[in-house]
Design an enzyme around this catalytic site. Sequence first.
Site, short mmCIF file in Angstrom:
data_model
loop_
_atom_site.label_atom_id
_atom_site.label_comp_id
_atom_site.label_asym_id
_atom_site.label_seq_id
_atom_site.Cartn_x
_atom_site.Cartn_y
_atom_site.Cartn_z
N ASP A 1 -4.60 -6.21 5.20
CA ASP A 1 -5.74 -6.96 5.76
C ASP A 1 -5.41 -8.42 5.52
O ASP A 1 -6.19 -9.25 6.20
CB ASP A 1 -7.22 -6.38 5.62
CG ASP A 1 -7.38 -5.04 6.21
OD1 ASP A 1 -6.96 -4.73 7.54
OD2 ASP A 1 -7.75 -4.13 5.52
N ASN B 1 0.83 -1.21 0.01
CA ASN B 1 -0.17 -0.02 0.05
C ASN B 1 0.84 1.14 0.05
O ASN B 1 1.98 1.22 0.19
CB ASN B 1 -0.99 -0.24 1.17
CG ASN B 1 0.06 0.11 2.41
OD1 ASN B 1 0.43 0.88 2.90
ND2 ASN B 1 -0.36 -1.21 3.01
N ALA C 1 1.25 1.63 11.60
CA ALA C 1 1.42 0.78 10.28
C ALA C 1 0.01 0.52 9.60
O ALA C 1 -0.97 0.65 10.13
CB ALA C 1 2.12 -0.48 10.71
N LYS D 1 7.76 -18.64 -8.84
CA LYS D 1 7.39 -17.59 -9.57
C LYS D 1 6.29 -18.22 -10.56
O LYS D 1 6.25 -19.21 -10.99
CB LYS D 1 8.40 -17.18 -10.65
CG LYS D 1 7.81 -15.86 -11.26
CD LYS D 1 8.91 -15.01 -12.13
CE LYS D 1 8.35 -14.18 -12.99
NZ LYS D 1 8.99 -13.72 -13.97
N PHE E 1 -4.54 3.93 14.78
CA PHE E 1 -4.87 5.02 13.76
C PHE E 1 -6.24 4.39 12.95
O PHE E 1 -6.27 3.22 12.84
CB PHE E 1 -3.80 5.06 12.81
CG PHE E 1 -2.81 6.03 13.23
CD1 PHE E 1 -1.79 5.77 14.03
CD2 PHE E 1 -2.64 7.58 12.82
CE1 PHE E 1 -0.91 6.74 14.72
CE2 PHE E 1 -1.80 8.56 12.96
CZ PHE E 1 -0.79 8.03 14.03
N LYS F 1 -11.94 -2.28 17.76
CA LYS F 1 -10.72 -2.84 18.21
C LYS F 1 -10.44 -2.60 19.58
O LYS F 1 -9.41 -3.12 20.24
CB LYS F 1 -9.52 -2.09 17.25
CG LYS F 1 -10.02 -2.15 15.91
CD LYS F 1 -8.72 -2.12 15.05
CE LYS F 1 -9.01 -2.42 13.69
NZ LYS F 1 -7.81 -2.78 12.92
N PRO G 1 -3.58 -11.55 10.87
CA PRO G 1 -3.91 -10.99 12.37
C PRO G 1 -4.26 -9.56 12.46
O PRO G 1 -3.57 -8.90 11.88
CB PRO G 1 -2.98 -11.70 13.10
CG PRO G 1 -1.75 -11.72 12.26
CD PRO G 1 -2.34 -12.13 10.86
N ASP G 2 -5.16 -9.29 13.13
CA ASP G 2 -5.36 -7.74 13.55
C ASP G 2 -4.59 -7.53 14.81
O ASP G 2 -4.93 -7.99 16.03
CB ASP G 2 -6.90 -7.41 13.72
CG ASP G 2 -7.07 -5.87 13.94
OD1 ASP G 2 -6.07 -5.17 14.41
OD2 ASP G 2 -7.97 -5.55 13.28
N ILE G 3 -3.38 -6.87 14.49
CA ILE G 3 -2.35 -6.70 15.62
C ILE G 3 -2.97 -5.91 16.77
O ILE G 3 -2.74 -6.09 17.91
CB ILE G 3 -0.90 -6.25 15.30
CG1 ILE G 3 -0.77 -6.84 13.92
CG2 ILE G 3 -0.07 -6.34 16.24
CD1 ILE G 3 0.49 -6.35 13.14
N1 CTP Z 1 -4.04 -2.60 12.15
C1 CTP Z 1 -3.34 -3.81 12.81
N2 CTP Z 1 -3.36 -4.86 12.22
C2 CTP Z 1 -4.09 -5.32 11.18
C3 CTP Z 1 -4.92 -3.95 10.55
C4 CTP Z 1 -4.63 -3.01 10.81
O1 CTP Z 1 -2.72 -3.60 13.95
N3 CTP Z 1 -4.29 -6.47 10.57
C5 CTP Z 1 -3.96 -1.38 12.83
C6 CTP Z 1 -3.44 -0.38 12.04
O2 CTP Z 1 -2.18 -0.16 12.50
C7 CTP Z 1 -4.30 0.94 12.35
C8 CTP Z 1 -5.53 0.36 13.00
O3 CTP Z 1 -5.41 -1.15 12.98
O4 CTP Z 1 -3.84 1.52 13.95
C9 CTP Z 1 -6.64 0.66 11.92
O5 CTP Z 1 -6.17 0.18 10.52
P1 CTP Z 1 -6.76 0.44 9.38
O6 CTP Z 1 -6.15 -0.10 8.13
O7 CTP Z 1 -7.63 1.91 9.31
O8 CTP Z 1 -8.22 -0.36 9.88
P2 CTP Z 1 -8.55 -1.78 9.24
O9 CTP Z 1 -8.75 -2.98 10.44
O10 CTP Z 1 -7.69 -2.33 8.05
O11 CTP Z 1 -10.31 -1.61 8.75
P3 CTP Z 1 -10.81 -1.39 7.36
O12 CTP Z 1 -9.90 -1.83 6.17
O13 CTP Z 1 -12.11 -1.58 7.45
O14 CTP Z 1 -10.68 0.22 7.40
#
Ligand code: CTP
Length: 398
Positions: free
Chosen positions: A276, A208, A272, A286, A324, A342, A303-305
């Site tokens: 997702d 990204n 960061a 490859k 963020f 979260k 994983p959502d950290i």
């Molecule tokens: N974050 C995280 N781990 C992930 C996804 C997000 O720790 N796998 C944290 C980001 O570092 C940030 C917050 O979650 O602090 C929100 O990230 P954002 O990309 O805005 O949210 P998403 O969970 O990706 O939700 P969406 O894509 O639906 O907006």
Amino acid sequence: MNGNSITIIIGGGIAAYKSLELIRLFKKAGARVRAVLTRAGAEFVTPLSVSALTGEPVFEDLFNLDDEAKMGHIQLSRAADLIIVAPATADLMAKMANGLANDLATTLLLATDTPVLIAPAMNVRMWEHIATKRNLATLRADGIMTVGPDEGDMACGEFGFGRMAEPDAIFEAAKAALGVPGPLDGKYIVVTSGPTHEPIDPVRYIANRSSGRQGAAIAEALARRGAQVSYITGPVSIPAPKGVDVIKVETAAQMFDAVNNSLPADVTIFAAAVADWRVDGAGASKIKKQKGELPTFTFAENPDILASISALPKKQRPKLVIGFAAETDHVLENARAKKKRKNCDWLLANDVSGDVMGGTNNQITLISDSGEESWPMMSKNDVANRLAEKIMKALTTP
Ligand code: CTP
């Protein structure tokens, strides 16, 4: 800083006006400040304004009997606990690196055994010139400390690295150099930053637009205030922040492990832009183009950290978990929902529909359990400083 004595050398650059604010910060903190103005520096700020702020005579000329009578230049070079060169122009850096001594400032710098901190300021091309890079490497090898430069719009109309660090950043760097305990001394903070790269195969990946600038600025602002900082970053092209422990990762899964391996922490900040999803079963070979066939990928969720750290039992959970919310639509609505989902303590919402991602400015709304506050558009460094100040307050109020 009571009892500390600073000599500030003001070089000839448009940033010289910021050195007046720097002097004010030192005086407010109780330090004694003596100023040396180079001939070029005097083209940008007047001896009178410098002297009014330091409350001392200003030193300008090596061969001026009055100046020498006030304090001999050798004495002046030894009288401080720290010498700061701000702005440190390309010319001053070149002279320092080569040991030239053809005016009061450079003579003093050559005669001194006091620690020296420089705040470079120049046009981006000059900063990136191989000669300046060589001089910088020499100065660092000689033990000269540096702060900045920052990236941003320049007085000459160009954009890039070369803006002098802001006075509060130089002030904090000076305190660190002097060993003055920072307000976050003894605190351990983990910051995630940058994008993650999720492999498709060994040569391709999904990424990204995150530049990592906001996370890097936050990590450095905290370190300057005395915190011990682990800065866990995805692949970025910006320089690593100073004074932090850098942990480089590529994927969300690696970032997740790095964060968990860094705990326990007093504060965790998730700046960061974590992917997702990852490509399920990304292989070691490859993917070859097949005539008439388009590849299809299936994704697995990363994983959502942030959510996982927020959900830790109280004993293991950092005192402050900060996330963020990068949003393009219905920013506040989405951010409020994200905070709930979260379960973090603070959420910094920002609108990334413009050029925030990859840019140098940011507009934040801070959402916490005690309410919401909207900050004006400001540089990512200023966002970092403001956040650091809020963290300091939160950690010190019971
Ligand atoms: N974050 C995280 N781990 C992930 C996804 C997000 O720790 N796998 C944290 C980001 O570092 C940030 C917050 O979650 O602090 C929100 O990230 P954002 O990309 O805005 O949210 P998403 O969970 O990706 O939700 P969406 O894509 O639906 O907006």
